[in-house]
Design an enzyme around this catalytic site. Sequence first.
Site, short mmCIF file in Angstrom:
data_model
loop_
_atom_site.label_atom_id
_atom_site.label_comp_id
_atom_site.label_asym_id
_atom_site.label_seq_id
_atom_site.Cartn_x
_atom_site.Cartn_y
_atom_site.Cartn_z
N SER A 14 20.71 21.70 14.10
CA SER A 14 20.56 22.01 15.57
C SER A 14 18.88 22.36 15.71
O SER A 14 18.18 23.15 15.10
CB SER A 14 20.99 23.55 15.55
OG SER A 14 20.39 24.31 16.82
N HIS A 39 22.24 18.39 17.26
CA HIS A 39 22.91 19.58 18.17
C HIS A 39 21.71 19.93 18.85
O HIS A 39 20.73 20.42 18.49
CB HIS A 39 23.65 20.76 17.12
CG HIS A 39 24.10 21.76 17.94
ND1 HIS A 39 25.46 21.58 18.45
CD2 HIS A 39 23.76 22.94 18.33
CE1 HIS A 39 25.76 22.76 18.80
NE2 HIS A 39 24.58 23.62 19.02
N ASP A 41 20.91 22.61 22.06
CA ASP A 41 21.20 23.90 22.63
C ASP A 41 20.39 24.05 23.91
O ASP A 41 19.10 24.02 23.93
CB ASP A 41 20.54 24.84 21.82
CG ASP A 41 21.86 25.10 20.45
OD1 ASP A 41 22.76 25.31 20.62
OD2 ASP A 41 21.34 25.19 19.33
N MET A 43 19.86 26.20 27.11
CA MET A 43 20.01 27.70 27.51
C MET A 43 19.49 27.69 29.10
O MET A 43 18.19 27.28 29.27
CB MET A 43 19.56 28.70 26.61
CG MET A 43 20.09 28.26 25.38
SD MET A 43 19.53 29.66 24.26
CE MET A 43 20.02 29.17 22.45
N HIS A 72 25.30 21.33 23.60
CA HIS A 72 25.93 22.77 23.48
C HIS A 72 25.32 23.14 24.75
O HIS A 72 24.14 23.82 24.94
CB HIS A 72 25.61 23.26 22.36
CG HIS A 72 26.18 24.80 22.31
ND1 HIS A 72 25.88 25.57 21.28
CD2 HIS A 72 27.01 25.39 23.28
CE1 HIS A 72 26.58 26.71 21.79
NE2 HIS A 72 27.04 26.79 22.65
N MET A 74 25.15 26.17 27.33
CA MET A 74 25.00 27.53 27.18
C MET A 74 24.50 27.90 28.86
O MET A 74 23.35 28.47 29.03
CB MET A 74 24.32 28.21 26.37
CG MET A 74 25.16 28.04 25.08
SD MET A 74 23.83 28.60 23.54
CE MET A 74 23.22 26.88 23.30
N MET A 143 31.96 29.57 18.11
CA MET A 143 30.79 30.29 17.97
C MET A 143 30.83 31.46 16.75
O MET A 143 31.71 32.36 16.81
CB MET A 143 30.25 31.02 19.19
CG MET A 143 29.66 30.04 20.25
SD MET A 143 28.51 28.98 19.69
CE MET A 143 27.09 30.10 19.01
N ASP A 181 29.20 26.79 14.84
CA ASP A 181 27.77 27.43 15.08
C ASP A 181 27.71 28.66 15.02
O ASP A 181 27.80 29.50 15.76
CB ASP A 181 27.89 26.79 16.51
CG ASP A 181 26.29 26.61 17.01
OD1 ASP A 181 25.39 26.90 16.39
OD2 ASP A 181 26.13 26.35 18.10
C1 DX5 Z 1 22.71 29.77 19.30
C2 DX5 Z 1 22.81 28.26 18.96
C3 DX5 Z 1 22.98 27.76 17.94
C4 DX5 Z 1 21.70 28.11 16.93
C5 DX5 Z 1 22.15 28.28 15.48
O1 DX5 Z 1 23.17 30.02 20.26
O2 DX5 Z 1 24.06 27.80 19.65
O3 DX5 Z 1 23.19 26.42 17.56
O4 DX5 Z 1 20.87 27.10 16.86
O5 DX5 Z 1 21.18 28.64 14.70
P1 DX5 Z 1 21.35 29.22 13.35
O6 DX5 Z 1 21.89 28.15 12.66
O7 DX5 Z 1 19.94 29.48 12.75
O8 DX5 Z 1 22.24 30.66 13.48
ZN ZN Z 2 24.42 25.70 19.62
#
Ligand code: DX5
Ligand code: ZN
Length: 235
Positions: A14, A39, A41, A43, A72, A74, A143, A181
């Site tokens: 990620s 991956h 993310d 947001m 992903h 969010m 999650m 994740d």
């Molecule tokens: C959190 C993200 C993850 C994040 C995980 O909301 O969806 O993908 O990068 O980070 P680690 O592996 O550090 O928990």
């Molecule tokens: Zn994620």
Amino acid sequence: MGIVTAFPVELVPSILSADFARLADEVHAAERGGGTAIHVDVMDGHFVPNITLGPPVVQSLRKHTKLPLDCHLMIENPDNFIPAFAEAGANWISVHYEACRHLHRTIQLIGQHGMEPGVVLNPATPIDLLIPVLPMLHHVLIMSVNPGFGGQEFIPYSLQKLRDLRALRNQMGLRFRIEVDGGVGHDTIAEVVAAGGELLVAGSAVFAQGNAEQDARRLLDAARTAEHSARELHA
Ligand code: DX5
Ligand code: ZN
């Protein structure tokens, strides 16, 4: 009970914890270390209390890697952005169950844009809610932290959700992949794999120390060792 339809484990780094100013180099290092999808993310500051990136960064990444880009989302109203992610070169799109009022329609929309659909469940959302749509999915993302930030502590109950999801998949005779994740690192990866995690997302465990190639490789080795033991146990 055997693991009837398990897929081989894969490491999915990620980029949330990567150095965004050196993103292509970071992705290449994670790829050399054995990462087989990236991956991303996304947001929006509404669905989660943090803001990251959107289609323009996906478009830039697309020029620098052939690995599947696992986006992903969010975000609220993901339908509004699915065409832009397709245009930017995303391969897999995961939407949150909690963010979709018409989940079936959203999953269809992802497929209509030539991408592989996945649904994400927050830690407090039960897996049974997905039963009607499971046959439509490429992957389900469990999650194991509350979404929004990297580097959080793994929530142990997620292991039970992974086991239950694997059993449900076997029971329904389906072939979606099981992704996990949040808080996946050296201390948790063996349990995660034993419980059924296959697409293993890791952010801080790969990027936080500034040596993504080595840290990705170590994590993948640990995952494969755990996978091997789990198979022997169920043989
Ligand atoms: C959190 C993200 C993850 C994040 C995980 O909301 O969806 O993908 O990068 O980070 P680690 O592996 O550090 O928990
Ligand atoms: Zn994620």
